[in-house]
Design an enzyme around this catalytic site. Structure first.
Site, mmCIF file in Angstrom:
data_model
loop_
_atom_site.group_PDB
_atom_site.id
_atom_site.type_symbol
_atom_site.label_atom_id
_atom_site.label_comp_id
_atom_site.label_asym_id
_atom_site.label_seq_id
_atom_site.Cartn_x
_atom_site.Cartn_y
_atom_site.Cartn_z
ATOM 1 N N THR A 22 21.072 25.307 163.871
ATOM 2 C CA THR A 22 21.422 24.072 164.578
ATOM 3 C C THR A 22 20.595 23.904 165.841
ATOM 4 O O THR A 22 20.324 24.885 166.536
ATOM 5 C CB THR A 22 22.918 24.086 164.938
ATOM 6 N N GLY A 61 25.944 31.715 167.469
ATOM 7 C CA GLY A 61 26.882 32.660 168.068
ATOM 8 C C GLY A 61 26.179 33.965 168.429
ATOM 9 O O GLY A 61 25.443 34.526 167.635
ATOM 10 N N GLU A 304 29.569 25.638 160.132
ATOM 11 C CA GLU A 304 29.231 25.901 158.722
ATOM 12 C C GLU A 304 29.305 24.628 157.893
ATOM 13 O O GLU A 304 29.612 24.655 156.716
ATOM 14 C CB GLU A 304 30.140 26.987 158.146
#
Ligand SMILES: CC/C=C\C/C=C\C/C=C\C/C=C\C/C=C\C/C=C/C(=O)SCCNC(=O)CCNC(=O)[C@H](O)C(C)(C)COP(=O)(O)OP(=O)(O)OC[C@H]1O[C@@H](n2cnc3c(N)ncnc32)[C@H](O)[C@@H]1OP(=O)(O)O
Ligand code: FAD
Length: 536
Positions: A22, A61, A304
């Site tokens: 992303t 993350g 996701e």
């Protein structure tokens, strides 16, 4: 040999990685990602670059301060041709000093709704060079001279996301078991109000409205665990076929993984929120863990694959299946019911009757979507605009399809397993299947009235069935959440601890606050007192 190079180092934690796909400007539309990886045949390297601010990776993350490597998804350029997005494994920090490498800009994206421990980060490249073997070449390759060898199946690039979506369904089962355990145990301890003046305040778990809020979370945890296991088995089977070069079953897996991820995350988030609200003010305490649990589950509606986008992916598959089936071609097992052209049968208030009803709803919605799109196209609307104008209905069709899959799977798997269970346990699990099925029939009664022969008296009877089930399940409720066997350390909740000492635990946690360190907080002297004396 790339796996030999990277996997052992990742397994022994020399490599701490994250998945950097992303960007600030794109999360859903992968073909629009801007990070570039341009092959230089003179040095046999790729040059990674973030040409714009919106090209910066944003969200991965662990990227901010934990990861020293990451899988970067970038537009692959070679010999002047853009071959689309491909994955690259890239070292971003020195393995000894953990300093960002020259040409790498990395940092924290800031406070979020929850997931505070995930140090989500941003990442930008300034003509950062990596060796050719950084490109993950299982599917596509770039040869030393820069020749691009395309993957036998371009969609394999998206494979990681299918895997995680499959895992997320089981994750939601777990999160719901945590929420249900906390809220049901608290509801057994909490006494409130006096409906009968001459009797003590009852457990709030005895209020039928409380049972209505909580038992569906308990039943959904089992439904999603069973469905997640079925989906995992399907994933393993498809992956095995892919390994031998057969991609025929991948589209069905993608479609069912998309809608199940979307529906289970949305249900989990809303049901965890219901668990929080059912615990009154104490459910709003961080020490209850319910607010944090909500933050975790609601994030899954976005990461996701954002839920709406995924439901539209499934809708794309359902519409294609309808068009294929209308030409007499065979459909995948999960979509075959779409071609059931038999007359709508007399409604039956049974599990099989309700499951068949949801399949009728899904097929009816898909048919309505196809008709609307066809009508708009015949009137001169482009297919893309016709799709967009029909998209609210397409999402609803996807949801109905997903619910039909969950209902059928939950019923079939519990029926299959019941033979090996003790009769009392089988009975309780069947009650949960029954509750889950009737709950959703009542939640979607409008659709059933539109697409099946259900009548008013059937609906009244279903409502009574539902209320009877709440009463039957009540005696086993605490036992059912205890059966999740979640340790207090895992629950991390003042309300859900096994010993039920909620009030003592709430006070113990409150007294740990640094704000209780002294009887008069310094804010009095700095702000209140001067204000009260007119000096501020
Ligand atoms: C390694 C991990 C180890 C352990 C993990 C253990 C547990 C993990 C469990 C849970 C994780 C818990 C916490 C993690 C927290 C956060 C992590 C979050 C990570 C992320 O968010 S990663 C980024 C996720 N991003 C996305 O999902 C992007 C979504 N967008 C897309 O997928 C595509 O852009 C989209 C929407 C499909 C559109 O792309 P495109 O326009 O190119 O496609 P089309 O719609 O035109 O369709 C083209 C064609 O391709 C088919 N297709 C699309 N996607 C797939 C796919 N994934 N697989 C197979 N096929 C696919 C599609 O059906 C079309 O086919 P058709 O032409 O119809 O035949
Ligand atoms: C907690 C968390 C952890 C994350 N971890 C990671 C990670 O580790 N790695 C990583 O790469 N990413 C990660 N992400 C990012 C996540 O994958 C993206 O946020 C997600 O894919 C959505 O993309 P977006 O944020 O750009 O939203 P957008 O795609 O901009 O969506 C915004 C809105 O537009 C709508 N929309 C977009 N496209 C369409 C369409 N075609 N049709 C209809 N509506 C549309 C969506 O439905 C949504 O309502 C994480 C996100 C969160 C919240």
């Amino acid at each position: 040999e790339q796996q030999e190079k990277w996997v052992p180092r990742a397994v022994n934690m020399e490599i701490i990685g994250t998945y950097a796909q992303t960007e600030l400007g794109h999360g859903t539309f992968l073909r629009g990602l801007e990070t570039t990886a341009t092959y230089d045949p003179n040095t046999e390297e790729f040059v990674l670059n973030s040409p714009t601010l919106t090209a910066y990776k944003w969200w991965p993350g662990g990227l901010a301060h934990t990861a020293n490597h990451c899988v970067v998804v970038a537009q692959l350029h070679s010999k002047g041709v853009n071959h689309g997005v491909h994955p690259f494994i890239v070292q971003i920090r020195d393995e000894d000093t953990h300093m960002p490498l020259p040409g790498v800009k990395v940092g924290e994206i800031g406070p979020k709704l929850s997931f505070s421990t995930a140090n989500n980060g941003f990442l930008g490249f300034d003509n950062f060079r990596v060796p050719r073997d950084s490109m993950l070449m299982k599917n596509a390759q770039v040869l030393k001279d820069g020749t691009y060898v395309k993957s036998r199946l371009s969609k394999l690039t998206y494979g990681t996301m299918v895997f995680i979506r499959v895992m997320i369904v089981t994750d939601m089962a777990y999160y719901l078991s945590v929420g249900a355990t906390i809220a049901i145990r608290y509801s057994a301890v909490r006494h409130q109000s006096k409906p009968k003046e001459n009797e003590p305040e009852p457990q709030i778990l005895d209020y039928v409205t409380q049972q209505h809020k909580l038992f569906i979370a308990l039943a959904s945890s089992h439904a999603f665990r069973v469905t997640g296991q079925w989906l995992w088995t399907t994933f393993v089977r498809v992956n095995k076929a892919l390994t031998s070069g057969n991609a025929d079953t991948l589209p069905e897996l993608h479609a069912v993984a998309c809608c199940l991820k979307a529906v289970t995350t949305r249900d989990a988030a809303s049901m965890v929120e219901a668990c929080r609200m059912s615990c009154g003010g104490h459910g709003y305490m961080t020490s209850s863990y319910l607010p944090i649990l909500y933050g975790i589950t609601t994030a899954a509606c976005t990461y996701e694959g954002e839920n709406t986008v995924l439901l539209l992916q499934t809708a794309r598959s359902l519409v294609k299946a309808w068009q294929k089936g209308s030409k007499g071609k065979p459909l995948s097992p999960t979509e075959a019911y779409l071609m059931d052209k038999s007359p709508v049968p007399k409604w039956e208030n049974t599990l099989d009757g309700i499951i068949a009803g949801f399949r009728r709803v899904s097929a009816g919605k898909v048919q309505d979507c196809v008709s609307k799109i066809d009508k708009l196209v015949k009137m001169g609307t482009s297919y893309e605009d016709a799709w967009n104008q029909t998209s609210v209905r397409l999402v609803a069709a996807s949801e109905a399809h997903s619910r039909a899959v969950i209902l059928a799977t939950f019923r079939a798997e519990v029926s299959r397993a019941a033979a090996a269970l003790s009769p009392p346990l089988a009975r309780v699990l069947h009650q949960l299947v029954h509750l889950y099925t009737v709950y959703w029939a009542l939640e979607r009664v409008g659709d059933l009235l539109l697409y099946t022969s259900i009548a008013e008296r059937d609906v009244q009877e279903l409502q009574q069935q539902y209320e009877d089930l709440l009463q039957k399940i009540r005696p086993n409720t605490v036992g059912l959440v205890d059966a999740f066997d979640l340790r207090d350390e895992i629950l991390n909740s003042t309300l859900g601890a096994y010993d039920g000492r909620v009030y003592e635990r709430l006070m113990e946690e409150a007294l740990k606050s640094p704000l209780n360190a002294e009887p008069v907080n310094q804010s009095f002297h700095k702000y209140l007192k001067p204000f009260m004396q007119g000096k501020l």
